[in-house]
Design a protein around this motif. Structure first.
Motif, PDB file in Angstrom:
ATOM      1  N   GLU A  75      12.286  -7.143  -3.983  1.00  0.00           N
ATOM      2  CA  GLU A  75      11.501  -6.008  -3.484  1.00  0.00           C
ATOM      3  C   GLU A  75      10.431  -5.595  -4.494  1.00  0.00           C
ATOM      4  O   GLU A  75       9.272  -5.334  -4.123  1.00  0.00           O
ATOM      5  CB  GLU A  75      12.432  -4.834  -3.188  1.00  0.00           C
ATOM      6  CG  GLU A  75      11.760  -3.672  -2.483  1.00  0.00           C
ATOM      7  CD  GLU A  75      12.738  -2.549  -2.177  1.00  0.00           C
ATOM      8  OE1 GLU A  75      12.349  -1.653  -1.403  1.00  0.00           O
ATOM      9  OE2 GLU A  75      13.874  -2.561  -2.706  1.00  0.00           O
ATOM     10  N   ILE A  76      10.803  -5.542  -5.766  1.00  0.00           N
ATOM     11  CA  ILE A  76       9.841  -5.176  -6.808  1.00  0.00           C
ATOM     12  C   ILE A  76       8.727  -6.201  -6.893  1.00  0.00           C
ATOM     13  O   ILE A  76       7.538  -5.853  -6.961  1.00  0.00           O
ATOM     14  CB  ILE A  76      10.564  -5.029  -8.165  1.00  0.00           C
ATOM     15  CG1 ILE A  76      11.422  -3.761  -8.179  1.00  0.00           C
ATOM     16  CG2 ILE A  76       9.558  -5.003  -9.319  1.00  0.00           C
ATOM     17  CD1 ILE A  76      12.350  -3.657  -9.365  1.00  0.00           C
ATOM     18  N   LEU A  77       9.097  -7.481  -6.875  1.00  0.00           N
ATOM     19  CA  LEU A  77       8.080  -8.529  -6.955  1.00  0.00           C
ATOM     20  C   LEU A  77       7.165  -8.499  -5.744  1.00  0.00           C
ATOM     21  O   LEU A  77       5.949  -8.711  -5.865  1.00  0.00           O
ATOM     22  CB  LEU A  77       8.757  -9.899  -7.092  1.00  0.00           C
ATOM     23  CG  LEU A  77       7.837 -11.109  -7.216  1.00  0.00           C
ATOM     24  CD1 LEU A  77       6.819 -10.926  -8.337  1.00  0.00           C
ATOM     25  CD2 LEU A  77       8.658 -12.378  -7.447  1.00  0.00           C
ATOM     26  N   HIS A  78       7.728  -8.223  -4.584  1.00  0.00           N
ATOM     27  CA  HIS A  78       6.907  -8.131  -3.377  1.00  0.00           C
ATOM     28  C   HIS A  78       5.852  -7.026  -3.520  1.00  0.00           C
ATOM     29  O   HIS A  78       4.676  -7.237  -3.193  1.00  0.00           O
ATOM     30  CB  HIS A  78       7.794  -7.856  -2.166  1.00  0.00           C
ATOM     31  CG  HIS A  78       7.043  -7.724  -0.878  1.00  0.00           C
ATOM     32  ND1 HIS A  78       6.312  -8.753  -0.329  1.00  0.00           N
ATOM     33  CD2 HIS A  78       6.892  -6.666  -0.029  1.00  0.00           C
ATOM     34  CE1 HIS A  78       5.743  -8.360   0.792  1.00  0.00           C
ATOM     35  NE2 HIS A  78       6.074  -7.089   0.990  1.00  0.00           N
ATOM     36  N   LEU A  79       6.260  -5.874  -4.022  1.00  0.00           N
ATOM     37  CA  LEU A  79       5.316  -4.772  -4.219  1.00  0.00           C
ATOM     38  C   LEU A  79       4.206  -5.164  -5.193  1.00  0.00           C
ATOM     39  O   LEU A  79       3.036  -4.827  -4.993  1.00  0.00           O
ATOM     40  CB  LEU A  79       6.061  -3.538  -4.741  1.00  0.00           C
ATOM     41  CG  LEU A  79       7.022  -2.854  -3.751  1.00  0.00           C
ATOM     42  CD1 LEU A  79       7.895  -1.838  -4.482  1.00  0.00           C
ATOM     43  CD2 LEU A  79       6.232  -2.173  -2.632  1.00  0.00           C
ATOM     44  N   ILE A  80       4.584  -5.890  -6.245  1.00  0.00           N
ATOM     45  CA  ILE A  80       3.596  -6.303  -7.247  1.00  0.00           C
ATOM     46  C   ILE A  80       2.659  -7.361  -6.682  1.00  0.00           C
ATOM     47  O   ILE A  80       1.462  -7.373  -6.998  1.00  0.00           O
ATOM     48  CB  ILE A  80       4.319  -6.823  -8.507  1.00  0.00           C
ATOM     49  CG1 ILE A  80       5.077  -5.678  -9.184  1.00  0.00           C
ATOM     50  CG2 ILE A  80       3.333  -7.447  -9.489  1.00  0.00           C
ATOM     51  CD1 ILE A  80       5.962  -6.117 -10.334  1.00  0.00           C
ATOM     52  N   GLN A  81       3.190  -8.255  -5.832  1.00  0.00           N
ATOM     53  CA  GLN A  81       2.331  -9.269  -5.216  1.00  0.00           C
ATOM     54  C   GLN A  81       1.336  -8.645  -4.245  1.00  0.00           C
ATOM     55  O   GLN A  81       0.193  -9.090  -4.134  1.00  0.00           O
ATOM     56  CB  GLN A  81       3.186 -10.308  -4.487  1.00  0.00           C
ATOM     57  CG  GLN A  81       3.955 -11.244  -5.407  1.00  0.00           C
ATOM     58  CD  GLN A  81       4.864 -12.180  -4.637  1.00  0.00           C
ATOM     59  OE1 GLN A  81       5.204 -11.925  -3.474  1.00  0.00           O
ATOM     60  NE2 GLN A  81       5.268 -13.273  -5.268  1.00  0.00           N
ATOM     61  N   VAL A  82       1.772  -7.612  -3.554  1.00  0.00           N
ATOM     62  CA  VAL A  82       0.904  -6.950  -2.577  1.00  0.00           C
ATOM     63  C   VAL A  82      -0.202  -6.158  -3.268  1.00  0.00           C
ATOM     64  O   VAL A  82      -1.361  -6.152  -2.829  1.00  0.00           O
ATOM     65  CB  VAL A  82       1.726  -6.018  -1.665  1.00  0.00           C
ATOM     66  CG1 VAL A  82       0.813  -5.143  -0.802  1.00  0.00           C
ATOM     67  CG2 VAL A  82       2.643  -6.843  -0.773  1.00  0.00           C
TER      68      VAL A  82
END
Length: 206
Positions: free
Chosen positions: A18-25
């Motif tokens: 979830e954290i990585l997804h937010l950073i990728q977005v």
């Protein structure tokens, strides 16, 4: 070219996914922002970020401030671009290429991809194969069609409710791995026929 690791690598935890997804977005995220978005304690977020940094999935920078106050630490996805390139990811890509070259010298019949795709593309495939194996997949790479069969997906059952986010994160990481390996291959996307038990990633030459 790799051995699946116990614990499913740096993204074994869905909180890290979830954290990585937010950073990728959205790049240049802060601990405070990520904590607010995930409802996790800031110290927990920091621990997850360290794991992602150690894996080469993200990079960090210190904010340049022209006003008073402590500069913030900002986190972005490792995309391979100059401002978001991870030295850890680059080192892992070089190591994968070196292992691949050794294998091709010992078993010359495995080196057809060098003649067909070129050295740079072959080294990119070395890097992506290593990454996927370490992440718990058993990747089957078709060098002619430039496809990667990711069956079985380690998260297909346990986190089926989060499949869209998981797929997006995996694609983002794969794009970063190929970019850090420095070559013409890019991730085009997942084939429309993909389902939770059978997923095929399509590569292309940029």
């Amino acid at each position: 070219m790799g051995t699946p690791s116990v614990g499913y690598s740096a993204i074994s935890s869905y909180s890290r996914v979830e954290i990585l997804h937010l950073i990728q977005v959205e790049a240049r995220q802060t601990v405070a922002g990520l904590a607010a978005a995930t409802a996790l304690h800031p110290n927990t977020v920091r621990e997850h970020l360290e794991r992602l940094l150690e894996a080469g999935h993200i990079v960090r920078e210190t904010e340049h401030r022209t006003t008073r106050g402590r500069p913030r630490v900002l986190y972005s996805a490792a995309t391979g671009e100059a401002e978001a390139s991870s030295p850890i990811a680059r080192r892992k890509a070089r190591a994968a290429a070196e292992r691949g070259d050794i294998m091709r010298r010992v078993m010359p019949w495995t080196g057809t991809s060098v003649r067909e795709l070129g050295t740079e593309s072959t080294h990119q495939l070395d890097a992506i194969a290593d990454h996927l194996s370490e992440s718990g997949f058993d990747p089957l790479i078709n060098e002619r069609d430039l496809t990667i069969d990711l069956t079985p997906c380690p998260h297909a059952t346990a986190q089926s409710a989060h499949r869209e986010t998981l797929c997006s994160v995996h694609l983002g990481i794969m794009r970063g791995v190929l970019a850090e390996a420095r070559g013409p291959l890019v991730v085009e996307g997942m084939r429309p026929s993909c389902d939770p038990t059978h997923c095929v990633v399509q590569l292309a030459t940029a």
